[in-house]
Design an enzyme around this catalytic site. Structure first.
Site, mmCIF file in Angstrom:
data_model
loop_
_atom_site.group_PDB
_atom_site.id
_atom_site.type_symbol
_atom_site.label_atom_id
_atom_site.label_comp_id
_atom_site.label_asym_id
_atom_site.label_seq_id
_atom_site.Cartn_x
_atom_site.Cartn_y
_atom_site.Cartn_z
ATOM 1 N N ARG A 102 13.454 3.343 -14.710
ATOM 2 C CA ARG A 102 12.110 3.049 -15.236
ATOM 3 C C ARG A 102 11.051 3.963 -14.613
ATOM 4 N NH1 ARG A 102 9.637 -2.906 -15.461
ATOM 5 N NH2 ARG A 102 10.047 -2.962 -13.220
ATOM 6 N N LYS B 13 10.876 -7.407 -21.148
ATOM 7 C CA LYS B 13 9.754 -8.258 -21.586
ATOM 8 C C LYS B 13 8.523 -7.399 -21.920
ATOM 9 C CE LYS B 13 9.735 -10.535 -17.676
ATOM 10 N NZ LYS B 13 10.837 -9.863 -16.996
ATOM 11 N N ARG C 188 14.216 -10.028 -6.372
ATOM 12 C CA ARG C 188 13.500 -10.520 -7.562
ATOM 13 C C ARG C 188 14.449 -11.310 -8.467
ATOM 14 N NH1 ARG C 188 11.394 -5.061 -9.680
ATOM 15 N NH2 ARG C 188 10.637 -6.237 -11.467
ATOM 16 N N ARG D 61 7.896 2.192 -9.668
ATOM 17 C CA ARG D 61 7.336 1.005 -9.011
ATOM 18 C C ARG D 61 8.036 0.748 -7.681
ATOM 19 N NH1 ARG D 61 6.812 -3.759 -13.454
ATOM 20 N NH2 ARG D 61 7.624 -4.976 -11.721
ATOM 21 N N ARG E 270 5.844 -18.750 -13.894
ATOM 22 C CA ARG E 270 7.005 -18.319 -13.114
ATOM 23 C C ARG E 270 7.597 -19.452 -12.280
ATOM 24 N NH1 ARG E 270 6.386 -12.583 -13.290
ATOM 25 N NH2 ARG E 270 8.166 -11.544 -12.325
HETATM 26 P P1 AP5 Z 1 10.498 -3.557 -19.028
HETATM 27 O O1 AP5 Z 1 10.050 -3.799 -20.419
HETATM 28 O O2 AP5 Z 1 9.586 -2.889 -18.087
HETATM 29 O O3 AP5 Z 1 11.096 -4.896 -18.387
HETATM 30 P P2 AP5 Z 1 10.355 -6.197 -17.857
HETATM 31 O O4 AP5 Z 1 11.219 -7.342 -18.221
HETATM 32 O O5 AP5 Z 1 8.937 -6.222 -18.294
HETATM 33 O O6 AP5 Z 1 10.485 -5.928 -16.285
HETATM 34 P P3 AP5 Z 1 9.512 -6.225 -15.076
HETATM 35 O O7 AP5 Z 1 10.198 -5.617 -13.887
HETATM 36 O O8 AP5 Z 1 8.118 -5.769 -15.329
HETATM 37 O O9 AP5 Z 1 9.559 -7.767 -15.009
HETATM 38 P P4 AP5 Z 1 9.228 -8.671 -13.826
HETATM 39 O O10 AP5 Z 1 9.109 -9.998 -14.458
HETATM 40 O O11 AP5 Z 1 10.167 -8.579 -12.694
HETATM 41 O O12 AP5 Z 1 7.880 -8.053 -13.239
HETATM 42 P P5 AP5 Z 1 6.344 -8.395 -13.409
HETATM 43 O O13 AP5 Z 1 5.623 -7.146 -13.652
HETATM 44 O O14 AP5 Z 1 6.106 -9.560 -14.295
HETATM 45 O O15 AP5 Z 1 11.879 -2.713 -19.126
HETATM 46 C C1 AP5 Z 1 12.541 -2.245 -17.969
HETATM 47 C C2 AP5 Z 1 13.051 -0.808 -18.200
HETATM 48 O O16 AP5 Z 1 14.088 -0.813 -19.192
HETATM 49 C C3 AP5 Z 1 11.989 0.163 -18.737
HETATM 50 O O17 AP5 Z 1 12.253 1.413 -18.196
HETATM 51 C C4 AP5 Z 1 12.195 0.159 -20.267
HETATM 52 O O18 AP5 Z 1 11.783 1.371 -20.862
HETATM 53 C C5 AP5 Z 1 13.701 -0.040 -20.364
HETATM 54 N N1 AP5 Z 1 14.135 -0.851 -21.505
HETATM 55 C C6 AP5 Z 1 13.520 -1.953 -22.024
HETATM 56 N N2 AP5 Z 1 14.270 -2.471 -23.027
HETATM 57 C C7 AP5 Z 1 15.389 -1.696 -23.116
HETATM 58 C C8 AP5 Z 1 16.557 -1.725 -23.955
HETATM 59 N N3 AP5 Z 1 16.723 -2.661 -24.883
HETATM 60 N N4 AP5 Z 1 17.500 -0.770 -23.773
HETATM 61 C C9 AP5 Z 1 17.339 0.190 -22.811
HETATM 62 N N5 AP5 Z 1 16.266 0.284 -22.011
HETATM 63 C C10 AP5 Z 1 15.293 -0.659 -22.147
HETATM 64 O O19 AP5 Z 1 5.989 -8.938 -11.926
HETATM 65 C C11 AP5 Z 1 6.012 -8.059 -10.810
HETATM 66 C C12 AP5 Z 1 5.644 -8.845 -9.559
HETATM 67 O O20 AP5 Z 1 4.331 -9.405 -9.678
HETATM 68 C C13 AP5 Z 1 6.548 -10.042 -9.239
HETATM 69 O O21 AP5 Z 1 7.706 -9.680 -8.536
HETATM 70 C C14 AP5 Z 1 5.589 -10.894 -8.373
HETATM 71 O O22 AP5 Z 1 5.481 -10.352 -7.088
HETATM 72 C C15 AP5 Z 1 4.260 -10.694 -9.081
HETATM 73 N N6 AP5 Z 1 3.995 -11.677 -10.135
HETATM 74 C C16 AP5 Z 1 3.866 -11.426 -11.476
HETATM 75 N N7 AP5 Z 1 3.631 -12.540 -12.156
HETATM 76 C C17 AP5 Z 1 3.621 -13.543 -11.240
HETATM 77 C C18 AP5 Z 1 3.457 -14.945 -11.335
HETATM 78 N N8 AP5 Z 1 3.273 -15.537 -12.528
HETATM 79 N N9 AP5 Z 1 3.514 -15.673 -10.195
HETATM 80 C C19 AP5 Z 1 3.698 -15.093 -8.987
HETATM 81 N N10 AP5 Z 1 3.860 -13.758 -8.827
HETATM 82 C C20 AP5 Z 1 3.836 -12.993 -9.947
#
Ligand code: AP5
Length: 222
Positions: free
Chosen positions: A133, A17, A176, A165, A92
């Site tokens: 990552r 994402k 997660r 991370r 979420r």
């Molecule tokens: P990346 O693009 O980083 O993936 P992502 O989907 O953004 O992953 P996240 O782990 O950031 O998502 P998440 O929703 O769990 O975490 P968030 O930060 O929102 O890609 C991943 C890796 O793969 C990278 O190394 C990239 O280079 C590689 N890659 C990408 N595409 C690729 C491809 N096609 N082929 C190969 N490699 C590829 O949330 C974190 C925490 O914050 C949550 O757990 C929660 O505690 C809190 N939080 C956030 N939002 C909320 C909310 N709305 N409500 C409550 N708590 C929240």
């Protein structure tokens, strides 16, 4: 009056994402509201609030809705003069989703479009993506194999040291994924029912996924 355009990105952790949202933001000149990045930023500040957040983020649990909705509302206010926004990591759960739609309706009446993009990925690949990552505090994300920084430890954009991370540890990633299944999967039905859900195969290469997203957005005149 020109309609505002909003996009919501869904997908399990590590589905790409954040990676895709950056590219969509550049192409459509739309700001990103990434709740994960905003929370990590608070965490890095080391304030008492940041420390409280750390214990939640590091366990992969959800931060309470009241905190998230306040952060989103503040950020929406900051961007009220522009043509829309992209949400990454929000909503979420059902409460957050209702809050988002209610807030947009209140501010823009019927003068906005909103679509959702879902990037699908299997659990096996999620683990591989997240163990490779590396991230920078500026928000840039790399993968040691698929999107490597030139130097293994340094951000290409700002020269800062990259880090892993805390919530990318396999046991936390599993939690997660469980939360994703429990909280997010049920709210996808809403977007499906209003034919506003674009489903993307997250297994392809970054560039191909990007092309697929742009193609689908073009089809709906986004
Ligand atoms: P990346 O693009 O980083 O993936 P992502 O989907 O953004 O992953 P996240 O782990 O950031 O998502 P998440 O929703 O769990 O975490 P968030 O930060 O929102 O890609 C991943 C890796 O793969 C990278 O190394 C990239 O280079 C590689 N890659 C990408 N595409 C690729 C491809 N096609 N082929 C190969 N490699 C590829 O949330 C974190 C925490 O914050 C949550 O757990 C929660 O505690 C809190 N939080 C956030 N939002 C909320 C909310 N709305 N409500 C409550 N708590 C929240």
């Amino acid at each position: 009056m020109i309609k505002k355009n909003f996009l919501v990105f869904f997908g399990p952790p590590g589905s790409g994402k954040g990676t895709q949202v950056e590219k969509v933001s550049q192409k459509f000149k739309l700001p990103i509201i990434s709740t994960g990045n905003l929370l990590r930023h608070e965490q890095e500040e080391g304030t008492p609030f940041g420390k409280k957040l750390s214990s939640i983020l590091n366990r992969g649990e959800l931060v309470p809705d009241i905190i998230i909705n306040k952060i989103v509302a503040e950020n929406l206010e900051k961007i009220s003069n522009i043509k829309g926004a992209i949400f990454d990591g929000f909503p979420r759960n059902e409460k957050q989703q209702k809050f988002l739609l209610r807030t947009l309706k209140k501010v823009y009446k019927d003068n906005f479009n909103i679509y959702a993009v879902l990037i699908n990925l299997s659990e096996k690949i999620i683990l591989e993506r997240l163990t490779g990552r590396r991230v920078c505090e500026c928000g840039e994300t790399y993968h040691l194999l698929y999107n490597p920084p030139r130097n293994k430890n340094i951000c290409l954009k700002c020269d800062k040291k990259l880090f892993i991370r805390e919530d990318d540890k396999p046991v936390i990633v599993k939690n997660r994924i469980k939360i994703y299944q429990r909280e997010i999967v049920p709210i996808l039905k809403f977007w499906e029912n209003k034919s506003s859900l674009i489903i993307i195969n997250g297994k392809k290469k970054i560039s191909e996924i990007n092309r697929n997203i742009f193609r689908e957005l073009k089809k709906i005149n986004f």
